[in-house]
Scaffold this motif. Structure first.
Motif, PDB file in Angstrom:
ATOM      1  N   ALA A 182       0.847  -1.186   0.000  1.00 41.00           N
ATOM      2  CA  ALA A 182       0.000   0.000   0.000  1.00 41.00           C
ATOM      3  C   ALA A 182       0.884   1.238   0.000  1.00 41.00           C
ATOM      4  O   ALA A 182       2.093   1.164   0.238  1.00 41.00           O
ATOM      5  CB  ALA A 182      -0.900  -0.011   1.227  1.00 41.00           C
ATOM      6  N   GLU A 183       0.289   2.397  -0.265  1.00 44.43           N
ATOM      7  CA  GLU A 183       1.031   3.645  -0.158  1.00 44.43           C
ATOM      8  C   GLU A 183       1.522   3.812   1.285  1.00 44.43           C
ATOM      9  O   GLU A 183       0.781   3.614   2.240  1.00 44.43           O
ATOM     10  CB  GLU A 183       0.141   4.829  -0.532  1.00 44.43           C
ATOM     11  N   GLY A 184       2.806   4.127   1.425  1.00 44.03           N
ATOM     12  CA  GLY A 184       3.390   4.319   2.745  1.00 44.03           C
ATOM     13  C   GLY A 184       3.927   3.059   3.388  1.00 44.03           C
ATOM     14  O   GLY A 184       4.571   3.136   4.443  1.00 44.03           O
ATOM     15  N   ALA A 185       3.683   1.898   2.798  1.00 44.11           N
ATOM     16  CA  ALA A 185       4.211   0.647   3.361  1.00 44.11           C
ATOM     17  C   ALA A 185       5.721   0.577   3.148  1.00 44.11           C
ATOM     18  O   ALA A 185       6.271   1.171   2.214  1.00 44.11           O
ATOM     19  CB  ALA A 185       3.539  -0.551   2.705  1.00 44.11           C
ATOM     20  N   VAL A 186       6.412  -0.187   4.018  1.00 43.76           N
ATOM     21  CA  VAL A 186       7.862  -0.350   3.948  1.00 43.76           C
ATOM     22  C   VAL A 186       8.180  -1.834   3.806  1.00 43.76           C
ATOM     23  O   VAL A 186       7.646  -2.666   4.554  1.00 43.76           O
ATOM     24  CB  VAL A 186       8.555   0.229   5.197  1.00 43.76           C
ATOM     25  N   LEU A 187       9.053  -2.150   2.874  1.00 40.13           N
ATOM     26  CA  LEU A 187       9.466  -3.530   2.643  1.00 40.13           C
ATOM     27  C   LEU A 187      10.981  -3.611   2.537  1.00 40.13           C
ATOM     28  O   LEU A 187      11.608  -2.823   1.818  1.00 40.13           O
ATOM     29  CB  LEU A 187       8.857  -4.063   1.337  1.00 40.13           C
ATOM     30  N   THR A 188      11.562  -4.573   3.242  1.00 32.39           N
ATOM     31  CA  THR A 188      12.955  -4.962   3.031  1.00 32.39           C
ATOM     32  C   THR A 188      12.966  -6.478   2.873  1.00 32.39           C
ATOM     33  O   THR A 188      12.482  -7.189   3.768  1.00 32.39           O
ATOM     34  CB  THR A 188      13.861  -4.567   4.203  1.00 32.39           C
ATOM     35  N   ALA A 189      13.474  -6.972   1.758  1.00 33.30           N
ATOM     36  CA  ALA A 189      13.488  -8.416   1.502  1.00 33.30           C
ATOM     37  C   ALA A 189      14.838  -8.810   0.931  1.00 33.30           C
ATOM     38  O   ALA A 189      15.281  -8.243  -0.080  1.00 33.30           O
ATOM     39  CB  ALA A 189      12.372  -8.800   0.541  1.00 33.30           C
ATOM     40  N   THR A 190      15.488  -9.768   1.579  1.00 29.38           N
ATOM     41  CA  THR A 190      16.811 -10.225   1.153  1.00 29.38           C
ATOM     42  C   THR A 190      16.770 -11.706   0.787  1.00 29.38           C
ATOM     43  O   THR A 190      16.175 -12.512   1.501  1.00 29.38           O
ATOM     44  CB  THR A 190      17.851 -10.007   2.263  1.00 29.38           C
ATOM     45  N   GLU A 191      17.413 -12.038  -0.330  1.00 33.76           N
ATOM     46  CA  GLU A 191      17.568 -13.427  -0.780  1.00 33.76           C
ATOM     47  C   GLU A 191      19.049 -13.737  -0.869  1.00 33.76           C
ATOM     48  O   GLU A 191      19.823 -12.987  -1.480  1.00 33.76           O
ATOM     49  CB  GLU A 191      16.933 -13.604  -2.155  1.00 33.76           C
ATOM     50  N   GLN A 192      19.478 -14.861  -0.243  1.00 36.16           N
ATOM     51  CA  GLN A 192      20.864 -15.297  -0.302  1.00 36.16           C
ATOM     52  C   GLN A 192      20.901 -16.725  -0.844  1.00 36.16           C
ATOM     53  O   GLN A 192      20.184 -17.598  -0.350  1.00 36.16           O
ATOM     54  CB  GLN A 192      21.502 -15.280   1.086  1.00 36.16           C
ATOM     55  N   VAL A 193      21.752 -16.950  -1.848  1.00 40.50           N
ATOM     56  CA  VAL A 193      21.789 -18.241  -2.531  1.00 40.50           C
ATOM     57  C   VAL A 193      23.230 -18.695  -2.685  1.00 40.50           C
ATOM     58  O   VAL A 193      24.108 -17.899  -3.045  1.00 40.50           O
ATOM     59  CB  VAL A 193      21.121 -18.155  -3.923  1.00 40.50           C
ATOM     60  N   LEU A 194      23.469 -19.983  -2.437  1.00 41.79           N
ATOM     61  CA  LEU A 194      24.757 -20.605  -2.705  1.00 41.79           C
ATOM     62  C   LEU A 194      24.517 -21.854  -3.521  1.00 41.79           C
ATOM     63  O   LEU A 194      23.734 -22.726  -3.139  1.00 41.79           O
ATOM     64  CB  LEU A 194      25.473 -20.961  -1.402  1.00 41.79           C
ATOM     65  N   LEU A 195      25.185 -21.943  -4.672  1.00 41.74           N
ATOM     66  CA  LEU A 195      25.018 -23.076  -5.576  1.00 41.74           C
ATOM     67  C   LEU A 195      26.066 -24.138  -5.272  1.00 41.74           C
ATOM     68  O   LEU A 195      27.244 -23.944  -5.543  1.00 41.74           O
ATOM     69  CB  LEU A 195      25.134 -22.617  -7.027  1.00 41.74           C
ATOM     70  N   GLY A 196      25.629 -25.244  -4.685  1.00 43.60           N
ATOM     71  CA  GLY A 196      26.527 -26.341  -4.372  1.00 43.60           C
ATOM     72  C   GLY A 196      27.110 -26.242  -2.985  1.00 43.60           C
ATOM     73  O   GLY A 196      27.454 -25.158  -2.507  1.00 43.60           O
ATOM     74  N   ARG A 197      27.228 -27.394  -2.328  1.00 42.65           N
ATOM     75  CA  ARG A 197      27.913 -27.459  -1.050  1.00 42.65           C
ATOM     76  C   ARG A 197      29.416 -27.581  -1.288  1.00 42.65           C
ATOM     77  O   ARG A 197      29.875 -27.680  -2.427  1.00 42.65           O
ATOM     78  CB  ARG A 197      27.382 -28.655  -0.263  1.00 42.65           C
ATOM     79  N   THR A 198      30.186 -27.566  -0.237  1.00 39.76           N
ATOM     80  CA  THR A 198      31.642 -27.634  -0.366  1.00 39.76           C
ATOM     81  C   THR A 198      32.060 -28.904  -1.113  1.00 39.76           C
ATOM     82  O   THR A 198      31.643 -30.010  -0.757  1.00 39.76           O
ATOM     83  CB  THR A 198      32.300 -27.622   1.019  1.00 39.76           C
ATOM     84  N   GLY A 199      32.854 -28.726  -2.163  1.00 34.37           N
ATOM     85  CA  GLY A 199      33.404 -29.848  -2.899  1.00 34.37           C
ATOM     86  C   GLY A 199      32.480 -30.520  -3.878  1.00 34.37           C
ATOM     87  O   GLY A 199      32.805 -31.589  -4.404  1.00 34.37           O
ATOM     88  N   GLU A 200      31.298 -29.907  -4.172  1.00 39.23           N
ATOM     89  CA  GLU A 200      30.399 -30.522  -5.143  1.00 39.23           C
ATOM     90  C   GLU A 200      30.020 -29.526  -6.234  1.00 39.23           C
ATOM     91  O   GLU A 200      30.230 -28.316  -6.102  1.00 39.23           O
ATOM     92  CB  GLU A 200      29.138 -31.064  -4.473  1.00 39.23           C
ATOM     93  N   GLU A 201      29.470 -30.055  -7.321  1.00 35.85           N
ATOM     94  CA  GLU A 201      29.041 -29.212  -8.429  1.00 35.85           C
ATOM     95  C   GLU A 201      27.831 -28.369  -8.015  1.00 35.85           C
ATOM     96  O   GLU A 201      27.073 -28.751  -7.114  1.00 35.85           O
ATOM     97  CB  GLU A 201      28.682 -30.075  -9.636  1.00 35.85           C
ATOM     98  N   PRO A 202      27.640 -27.230  -8.658  1.00 37.83           N
ATOM     99  CA  PRO A 202      26.496 -26.386  -8.306  1.00 37.83           C
ATOM    100  C   PRO A 202      25.177 -26.956  -8.785  1.00 37.83           C
ATOM    101  O   PRO A 202      25.106 -27.660  -9.789  1.00 37.83           O
ATOM    102  CB  PRO A 202      26.815 -25.063  -9.011  1.00 37.83           C
ATOM    103  N   GLY A 203      24.121 -26.651  -8.027  1.00 41.10           N
ATOM    104  CA  GLY A 203      22.776 -26.926  -8.485  1.00 41.10           C
ATOM    105  C   GLY A 203      22.263 -25.748  -9.305  1.00 41.10           C
ATOM    106  O   GLY A 203      23.044 -24.927  -9.795  1.00 41.10           O
ATOM    107  N   ARG A 204      20.952 -25.653  -9.437  1.00 47.41           N
ATOM    108  CA  ARG A 204      20.341 -24.565 -10.215  1.00 47.41           C
ATOM    109  C   ARG A 204      19.293 -23.868  -9.362  1.00 47.41           C
ATOM    110  O   ARG A 204      18.509 -24.524  -8.659  1.00 47.41           O
ATOM    111  CB  ARG A 204      19.714 -25.107 -11.495  1.00 47.41           C
ATOM    112  N   TRP A 205      19.286 -22.543  -9.426  1.00 47.02           N
ATOM    113  CA  TRP A 205      18.329 -21.725  -8.686  1.00 47.02           C
ATOM    114  C   TRP A 205      17.688 -20.721  -9.628  1.00 47.02           C
ATOM    115  O   TRP A 205      18.380 -20.039 -10.387  1.00 47.02           O
ATOM    116  CB  TRP A 205      19.033 -20.989  -7.544  1.00 47.02           C
ATOM    117  N   THR A 206      16.374 -20.631  -9.578  1.00 46.99           N
ATOM    118  CA  THR A 206      15.628 -19.660 -10.385  1.00 46.99           C
ATOM    119  C   THR A 206      14.772 -18.836  -9.442  1.00 46.99           C
ATOM    120  O   THR A 206      13.919 -19.385  -8.730  1.00 46.99           O
ATOM    121  CB  THR A 206      14.734 -20.362 -11.414  1.00 46.99           C
ATOM    122  N   GLY A 207      15.009 -17.537  -9.412  1.00 49.01           N
ATOM    123  CA  GLY A 207      14.284 -16.666  -8.492  1.00 49.01           C
ATOM    124  C   GLY A 207      13.548 -15.555  -9.213  1.00 49.01           C
ATOM    125  O   GLY A 207      14.116 -14.882 -10.078  1.00 49.01           O
ATOM    126  N   THR A 208      12.279 -15.360  -8.851  1.00 52.07           N
ATOM    127  CA  THR A 208      11.457 -14.298  -9.434  1.00 52.07           C
ATOM    128  C   THR A 208      10.979 -13.373  -8.323  1.00 52.07           C
ATOM    129  O   THR A 208      10.493 -13.837  -7.282  1.00 52.07           O
ATOM    130  CB  THR A 208      10.239 -14.876 -10.177  1.00 52.07           C
TER     131      THR A 208
END
Length: 221
Positions: free
Chosen positions: A120-146
């Protein structure tokens, strides 16, 4: 598995109350402060084919902080299963601060994330997305964010980022394994650029994206 979460924040006599706090499936939700809730995983995953729907309503005068207690690890389905998915639908007349812990996408997994915010008018939003592709020592996966943000029915931001193995936009030499994005509506800011980080203005706010090989370095940027 289908997971649902619903939280409603309301202002009563000048303070925030949470008349609705409920969840089912792979997540529980706990109130951890006067205006804060934490999402708690009750099962390992998400696995391919799992779907989570998170509904957040912040009414006028109310404040809601949403956090999670640990990183989520997206794992592949057995065989050629469907991607896992997580969608957040937020309706905000007050103040919403959404900052969960990172999503780690394991090798061979594909995770789809969506944030849809109606302000709405006057509303406040803060939104954070953090992504890491793959765990230590493995190939990355795939992430699609909208991410889609509207204020009073007018679109302010609509973007899709597709990273990881199988993404047509993820090609050498541009193959970042770590990605962080923050959208803020409620305070104007100008353009800012740096090495592998950029902040662009939105009407009444800004969006910052940063990328690299190590999440802890990207998050600091």
């Amino acid at each position: 598995m289908r997971t649902t979460v619903e939280v409603v924040a309301r202002c009563v006599a000048g303070r925030t109350v949470l008349p609705v706090v409920r969840a089912s499936g792979q997540l529980a939700v706990r109130r951890t402060g006067p205006t804060t809730v934490h999402l708690v995983a009750t099962a390992f995953g998400p696995l391919g084919g799992d779907d989570a729907a998170i509904r957040l309503v912040v009414e006028e005068g109310a404040v809601l902080h949403v956090r999670s207690v640990a990183a989520a690890v997206a794992l592949p389905a057995r065989g050629q299963g469907a991607p896992s998915s997580a969608g957040v639908h937020a309706t905000v007349t007050g103040v919403l601060d959404l900052r969960p812990e990172p999503t780690v996408v394991a090798a061979r997994a594909h995770h789809r994330a969506e944030l849809r915010a109606e302000l709405a008018e006057g509303a406040v939003l803060t939104a954070t997305e953090q992504v890491l592709l793959g765990r230590t020592g493995e190939e990355p996966g795939r992430w699609t964010g909208t991410t889609r943000v509207e204020r009073a029915g007018v679109p302010l931001l609509h973007t899709t980022v597709d990273l990881g193995t199988g993404s047509p936009s993820w090609l050498p030499p541009v193959t970042p394994r770590a990605y962080v994005s923050t959208v803020h509506l409620g305070e104007q800011a100008g353009v800012r650029t740096g090495r592998d980080v950029v902040r662009l203005p939105l009407p009444g706010g800004w969006v910052t994206t940063a990328w690299g090989d190590e999440l802890h370095r990207v998050a600091v940027a």
